[in-house]
Scaffold this motif. Structure first.
Motif, short mmCIF file in Angstrom:
data_model
loop_
_atom_site.label_atom_id
_atom_site.label_comp_id
_atom_site.label_asym_id
_atom_site.label_seq_id
_atom_site.Cartn_x
_atom_site.Cartn_y
_atom_site.Cartn_z
N ASN A 1 40.03 40.74 42.75
CA ASN A 1 40.46 39.34 42.66
C ASN A 1 40.91 38.96 41.26
O ASN A 1 41.10 37.78 40.96
N LYS A 2 41.08 39.97 40.40
CA LYS A 2 41.54 39.70 39.04
C LYS A 2 42.79 40.51 38.75
O LYS A 2 42.94 41.63 39.24
N THR A 3 43.68 39.95 37.94
CA THR A 3 44.91 40.65 37.56
C THR A 3 44.58 41.78 36.60
O THR A 3 43.45 41.91 36.12
N ALA A 4 45.59 42.58 36.30
CA ALA A 4 45.40 43.70 35.38
C ALA A 4 44.84 43.23 34.05
O ALA A 4 43.84 43.77 33.55
N ILE A 5 45.43 42.19 33.49
CA ILE A 5 44.98 41.73 32.17
C ILE A 5 43.58 41.11 32.26
O ILE A 5 42.75 41.29 31.35
N GLU A 6 43.27 40.44 33.35
CA GLU A 6 41.93 39.86 33.52
C GLU A 6 40.88 40.95 33.64
O GLU A 6 39.75 40.81 33.14
N ASN A 7 41.22 42.06 34.31
CA ASN A 7 40.30 43.19 34.40
C ASN A 7 39.98 43.75 33.03
O ASN A 7 38.84 44.09 32.73
N VAL A 8 41.00 43.84 32.17
CA VAL A 8 40.79 44.40 30.83
C VAL A 8 40.01 43.42 29.95
O VAL A 8 39.18 43.83 29.13
N MET A 9 40.23 42.13 30.14
CA MET A 9 39.57 41.11 29.33
C MET A 9 38.11 40.90 29.70
O MET A 9 37.31 40.43 28.87
N GLU A 10 37.75 41.21 30.93
CA GLU A 10 36.45 40.84 31.49
C GLU A 10 35.26 41.17 30.58
O GLU A 10 34.47 40.29 30.21
N ALA A 11 35.11 42.44 30.22
CA ALA A 11 33.95 42.84 29.43
C ALA A 11 34.00 42.28 28.01
O ALA A 11 32.96 41.95 27.42
N MET A 12 35.19 42.15 27.46
CA MET A 12 35.31 41.59 26.11
C MET A 12 34.78 40.16 26.07
O MET A 12 34.10 39.76 25.13
N ILE A 13 35.08 39.39 27.11
CA ILE A 13 34.68 37.98 27.15
C ILE A 13 33.21 37.82 27.54
O ILE A 13 32.44 37.12 26.87
N PHE A 14 32.80 38.51 28.61
CA PHE A 14 31.48 38.24 29.19
C PHE A 14 30.36 39.15 28.67
O PHE A 14 29.19 38.82 28.80
N VAL A 15 30.72 40.29 28.08
CA VAL A 15 29.70 41.19 27.52
C VAL A 15 29.68 41.10 26.00
O VAL A 15 28.62 40.94 25.39
N GLN A 16 30.86 41.17 25.41
CA GLN A 16 30.94 41.15 23.95
C GLN A 16 31.12 39.74 23.38
O GLN A 16 31.06 39.55 22.17
N HIS A 17 31.38 38.77 24.27
CA HIS A 17 31.53 37.36 23.86
C HIS A 17 32.64 37.16 22.82
O HIS A 17 32.51 36.36 21.90
N ILE A 18 33.72 37.88 23.02
CA ILE A 18 34.91 37.72 22.17
C ILE A 18 35.67 36.50 22.65
O ILE A 18 35.81 36.29 23.85
N PRO A 19 36.17 35.66 21.72
CA PRO A 19 36.95 34.48 22.15
C PRO A 19 38.11 34.88 23.05
O PRO A 19 38.72 35.95 22.87
N LYS A 20 38.40 34.04 24.03
CA LYS A 20 39.39 34.36 25.05
C LYS A 20 40.75 34.70 24.46
O LYS A 20 41.41 35.64 24.90
N LYS A 21 41.17 33.97 23.44
CA LYS A 21 42.49 34.20 22.83
C LYS A 21 42.56 35.61 22.22
O LYS A 21 43.53 36.35 22.42
#
Length: 251
Positions: free
Chosen positions: A100-120
């Motif tokens: 249910n996530k696009t290619a870029i959302e799949n790549v961003m997932e762990a950075m945002i929710f595990v590593q807490h990197i800002p979305k931008k």
């Protein structure tokens, strides 16, 4: 200068149901920048070993150390396992992308929710990684609209996104149609040439010869041979290894 050890397995065992012994006294280490290929017959414990290195499968006993994080199978905490996993990432046979996530959302997932990197920042890093694996033009596509090879390249970008100490590849081309295998192998080769530490379970012997700095041959749940590709693959001394390579070359 002494080489830096990134992964160390010490006397790893894995039993299922206390009857089936899948891994028997496995010990080896991987230095920074090495690309280690694990080959061997089906059912000999290669994928189980890989999964034990990041505790997706918990060893029965033995010690795994990744980038200084040491976990003893017989007495470990959840916190230790979480710390271990933060130092590695895995590329699976079946891609395992969020449908249910696009290619870029799949790549961003762990950075945002595990590593807490800002979305931008996560988005910028994800775009750079998709560019690296040749998938930037598919950034807004869902997995269902991507070929198997394209999905696996997104999976590789996702694995690299968390800046792991080691990337674990579990037969990354085994679920692909032949036409897609080459593009995935080429992507992995380019990453290896950049000095990314990796452990790769593969049945692609020519690829192992070309990309790996070391090859481990497993049979019967143990490491039978460990050496340079030219020694293991081109001048095998072990009879069981010779039989395996002869069989693979015919198939």
């Amino acid at each position: 200068m002494a080489e830096e050890t990134i992964v160390r397995a010490e006397h790893l065992y894995k039993d299922f149901d206390r009857k089936t012994e899948v891994l028997r006294d496995i010990s080896f280490s991987v230095n920074k920048g090495e690309a280690v290929a694990i080959i061997g017959p089906s059912g000999t414990g290669k994928s189980t070993l890989l999964r034990c290195l990041n505790y997706l499968t918990v060893p029965t006993r033995g010690i795994v150390t990744v980038n200084g994080v040491r976990v003893d199978a017989e007495r470990h905490t959840k916190k230790e396992v979480e710390a271990l996993r933060k130092n590695s990432s895995m590329v699976f046979q079946q891609f395992n992308l969020f449908k249910n996530k696009t290619a870029i959302e799949n790549v961003m997932e762990a950075m945002i929710f595990v590593q807490h990197i800002p979305k931008k920042e996560a988005k910028e890093r994800a775009e750079a990684l998709l560019q690296k694996v040749g998938m930037l033009d598919r950034r807004d596509f869902y997995p269902s609209k991507l070929s198997g090879g394209q999905q696996q390249r997104v999976g590789i970008a996702r694995a690299l996104a968390v800046n792991p100490s080691v990337v674990l590849f579990d037969e990354p081309t085994s679920a692909l149609d032949p036409e897609w295998v080459k593009e995935v192998l080429q992507t992995i080769q380019e990453i290896a040439e950049e000095g990314v530490t990796m452990i790769l379970v593969t049945h692609e012997i020519p690829f192992a010869r070309e990309v790996a700095s070391r090859v481990l041959f497993m049979d019967g749940g143990t490491i039978m041979e460990d050496g340079k590709p030219e020694d293991i693959l081109d001048h095998p001394e072990n009879e069981r290894l010779r039989q395996f390579l002869s069989f693979v070359s015919r198939s």
